[in-house]
Motif scaffolding. Structure first.
Motif, mmCIF file in Angstrom:
data_model
loop_
_atom_site.group_PDB
_atom_site.id
_atom_site.type_symbol
_atom_site.label_atom_id
_atom_site.label_comp_id
_atom_site.label_asym_id
_atom_site.label_seq_id
_atom_site.Cartn_x
_atom_site.Cartn_y
_atom_site.Cartn_z
ATOM 1 N N GLU A 32 20.967 -23.152 -69.142
ATOM 2 C CA GLU A 32 19.913 -24.162 -68.638
ATOM 3 C C GLU A 32 18.589 -23.935 -68.927
ATOM 4 N N GLU A 55 16.105 -24.454 -67.072
ATOM 5 C CA GLU A 55 15.351 -23.731 -66.009
ATOM 6 C C GLU A 55 15.805 -22.311 -65.860
ATOM 7 N N VAL A 56 16.821 -21.990 -66.276
ATOM 8 C CA VAL A 56 17.255 -20.409 -66.477
ATOM 9 C C VAL A 56 16.451 -19.486 -67.311
ATOM 10 N N LYS A 57 16.440 -20.196 -68.427
ATOM 11 C CA LYS A 57 15.717 -19.785 -69.570
ATOM 12 C C LYS A 57 14.133 -19.696 -69.093
ATOM 13 N N LEU A 58 13.522 -20.673 -68.402
ATOM 14 C CA LEU A 58 12.192 -20.530 -67.989
ATOM 15 C C LEU A 58 12.057 -19.344 -66.975
ATOM 16 N N ALA A 59 13.082 -19.121 -66.100
ATOM 17 C CA ALA A 59 13.058 -18.187 -65.092
ATOM 18 C C ALA A 59 13.026 -16.792 -65.716
ATOM 19 N N ALA A 60 13.843 -16.680 -66.746
ATOM 20 C CA ALA A 60 13.801 -15.450 -67.544
ATOM 21 C C ALA A 60 12.471 -14.981 -68.329
ATOM 22 N N LEU A 73 12.714 -14.746 -57.614
ATOM 23 C CA LEU A 73 11.805 -15.475 -58.145
ATOM 24 C C LEU A 73 11.981 -16.808 -57.458
ATOM 25 N N MET A 77 11.075 -20.802 -57.677
ATOM 26 C CA MET A 77 10.547 -21.883 -58.560
ATOM 27 C C MET A 77 10.896 -23.160 -58.275
ATOM 28 N N VAL A 80 19.233 -12.585 -65.659
ATOM 29 C CA VAL A 80 19.227 -13.835 -64.587
ATOM 30 C C VAL A 80 20.300 -14.217 -64.152
ATOM 31 N N PHE A 135 19.226 -11.496 -71.028
ATOM 32 C CA PHE A 135 18.377 -12.056 -71.966
ATOM 33 C C PHE A 135 17.637 -11.078 -72.658
#
Lengths: 502, 168
Positions: A457, A459-464, B47, B49, B71, B76
């Motif tokens: 997703e 959003e998950v990449k962004l959070a990472a 976190l 958001m 995450v 990652f």
């Protein structure tokens, strides 16, 4: 005889498992350790601990002489061998008996009768239990091998009598393959086990691995505690175990259980043991071998029977008659165990020893973890790289799978690679979920290609990305102060090391 | 402060301002985001958001230049990619035509050396064999070249990240 102090001749999670049972009974514990295990959990949690020697198992956990010496000096009444190392060594069991220290396991005579696969097959015949067609003694020559194979019909399996873990084992489809396989299996067995004895048995196609837990006291009573299915294997090593088996009903369980008990009694077996069977597509079962020790996967049996096998082992070793009868043993719910290993599924399952820099462990309803590691522990390269056993228990198999998947999501192991991702893949696989498994299942799944990458997703990449950035900026700030170990400091260390090697 | 990250195969530019008490204002590839970060214990972030909660766990690999965050269930791998940073400059040196250093990817013992100093090697050719936990792993040359230096011999114990050979 009441046992007051037990020496645990093992390491890792199983040593800790036994120490916990001892503490629950008010029994004092003596740990032993090699140089790389000084900071091991089994040392931390013991009442006493003594050094054995260098890291290599032959210098430490296989040194029966030193271990017995420590047992005598510390006044230990008994030795629990765990699994692996000295657990199935009949000479060590003999030496314990001579030294007047109780070996928590079967007598040496029973180990000898069942330890070799050819002798175990003879014992199976004596107990009148079904086994795979084939030889019951070592093969003297290729000619004899060809003769036996002709009689039982191809395909056949060539196996080492002293074998385990797939070593000295060859599947043979036609006579032309036999001479070459015979020689190579013999020499492989000779190197691995110090015995080149090999025998032949008929190959069962797509079998399931189903094993029966037995428990015998020293007064002639023997019980079976249901089965475990361990069909999910990679190269003959178990990866996932569960109890009960999805395909074993009450009637089959009774027949397999009674056969296992007959074998144990024929061999004069006492304490906990496991009789392994292959189960074919038509529900026929064949004796495979007997493991004369507590198994790695014993927790799934504990969860569905409500019994504590280590406590029962100690009861038996104290000479007590079993307090329960066969009809008292009932199965309830479903348990599944994952063997968490320090290995990299993306790199041919290569071992990945090293320092565990981050560890977040799962918990909550129905989760049991028998773990031998902690954050900051360095997994030594000298032993089997199992880190932990993660076990889920729930009313049904479906719920146990969901629970295990939930626990895997909570689990983070950092610094080394682990096979956690492999379990997610298996537990989500359609065939596993409908229990359409056999001992070739996992190899087929793995050869079907790499795991399907699910689309991440945004959003998950962004959070990472943000999380990584926040952590980096915090590290950079904190390394200006006294605390260390962040990326900035590591970069500095790397640079310094490069300079030094130039 | 500005951070350049290469994460999950994508290069990202992040402008990060610490506003107040765990609140950060970020501009990520031109998009403005507000994020609240709480570090529960070193390396473990909660976190928040847009009302969604994420668990971000930093994996600190001890002897490697590649870091990773987890995450939820996903891992990652990332690299800091700041052209001014020492780390990035050091790495840039490794990717050109210059000498490349072979490193041990795990602790183990050198069991065999397959090429001698001065030998020509091609990309993918095995240079040394390392054994850990009774399994052997070939360390391969990352480029066509010549073995300029061998820094380990059979029987040596090596740590993760330790230099094994230099290929020129």
């Amino acid at each position: 005889m009441e046992i007051k102090k037990i020496l645990i001749a093992n390491r890792g999670e199983i040593a800790l498992r036994v120490e916990r049972a001892c503490r629950e009974r008010g029994i004092a514990t003596v740990a032993v350790y090699s140089d790389v295990d000084r900071a091991g959990l089994h040392v931390l949690e013991a009442d006493e601990a003594y050094r054995l020697g260098a890291a290599a198992a032959t210098e430490s956990y296989l040194r029966g002489d030193k271990i017995l010496e420590i047992a005598k000096q510390t006044g230990a009444d008994a030795i629990h061998p765990g699994y692996g190392f000295l657990s199935e060594n009949a000479d060590f069991a003999d030496a314990c008996e001579r030294a007047g220290v109780k070996f928590i396991g079967p007598p040496a005579s029973a180990m000898r009768a069942l330890g070799s696969k050819t002798r175990a097959r003879q014992a199976a015949d004596a107990a009148g239990m079904p086994r795979t067609p084939g030889s019951t003694t070592g093969l003297a020559s290729v000619e004899e091998a060809l003769e036996v194979a002709e009689k039982i019909g191809y395909p056949v399996m060539l196996k080492a009598a002293a074998g385990g873990g797939g070593k000295g084992m060859r599947a043979i489809a036609k006579p032309e393959e036999l001479p070459g396989a015979f020689e190579s299996a013999k020499s492989e067995a000779e190197r691995a086990f110090g015995s080149g004895e090999v025998y032949l048995e008929k190959l069962i196609e797509q079998p399931r691995h189903v094993e029966i837990q037995v428990l015998a006291d020293e007064h002639g009573n023997c019980l079976y505690l249901g089965e475990r299915e361990c069909s999910v294997q990679r190269r003959h090593q178990k990866v996932i175990e569960e109890a009960p088996s999805a395909v074993v009903g009450a009637e089959l369980r009774r027949r397999m259980g009674e056969a296992a008990v007959r074998l144990a009694q024929t061999a004069g077996y006492t304490n906990a043991g496991t009789v392994e069977f292959l189960l074919d597509k038509d529900g026929n079962f064949y004796f495979l071998e007997m493991n004369t020790r507590l198994q790695v996967e014993h927790p799934v049996t504990e969860l569905v029977t409500g019994l504590d096998l280590v406590h029962l082992q100690i009861d038996v070793a104290e000479g007590k008659p079993l307090a329960l009868r066969q009809e008292d043993v009932t199965l309830r719910g479903h348990a599944i165990e994952c063997r968490v290993y320090a290995e990299d599924p993306e790199n041919q399952f290569f071992p990945s020893p090293g320092k565990i820099t981050r560890l977040l462990q799962p918990g909550g309803p129905g989760i049991r973890e028998d773990c031998g590691v902690y954050e900051g522990w360095t997994v030594p390269m000298d032993y089997d790289p199992m880190l932990s056993k993660l076990i889920a228990y729930a009313p049904t198999r479906e719920m146990a799978i969901a629970r295990l998947l939930r626990a895997l999501d909570e689990y983070v192991i950092g610094g080394i690679r682990s096979n956690l991702g492999l379990f997610r893949r298996i537990l989500q696989d359609e065939d596993f979920r409908r229990a359409a498994i056999d001992t070739g299942y996992l190899d087929r799944l793995l050869s079907s290609g790499p795991a399907r990458e699910c689309e991440r997703e945004p959003e998950v990449k962004l959070a990472a990305a943000l999380g990584a950035a926040v952590l980096e900026t915090r590290r950079t700030v904190s390394t200006n102060g006294a605390s260390g170990g962040g990326p900035a400091e590591r970069a500095w260390k790397l640079a310094a090391r490069r300079e030094a090697t130039r | 402060m500005k951070v350049y990250l290469e994460i999950a195969g994508e290069r990202r530019e992040i402008q990060l301002e610490r506003a107040a008490d765990g609140l950060y204002r970020a501009v990520l590839d031109g998009r403005a985001v507000e994020v609240h970060a709480e570090e529960l214990r070193p390396g473990v972030l909660s976190l928040l958001m847009d009302g969604r909660a994420y668990r971000v766990v930093a994996e600190e690999t001890v002897e490697s230049e590649d870091w990773a965050v987890h995450v939820g269930r996903e891992r990652f791998a990332y690299r800091m990619d700041d052209p001014r940073s020492l780390r990035s400059r050091l790495r840039a040196n490794e990717h050109g035509d210059g000498p490349r250093t072979l490193k041990a990817s795990m602790p183990g013992r050198v069991v065999r050396v397959l090429a001698a100093e001065g030998d020509a090697v091609t990309v993918g050719q095995g240079v040394l064999v390392i054994e850990a936990m009774k399994m052997q792993n070939e360390v391969k040359s990352p480029k066509d070249g010549v073995v300029a230096r061998l820094l380990a011999a059979p029987g040596d114990a090596v740590g993760a990240g330790q230099d094994l050979a230099v290929i020129e």
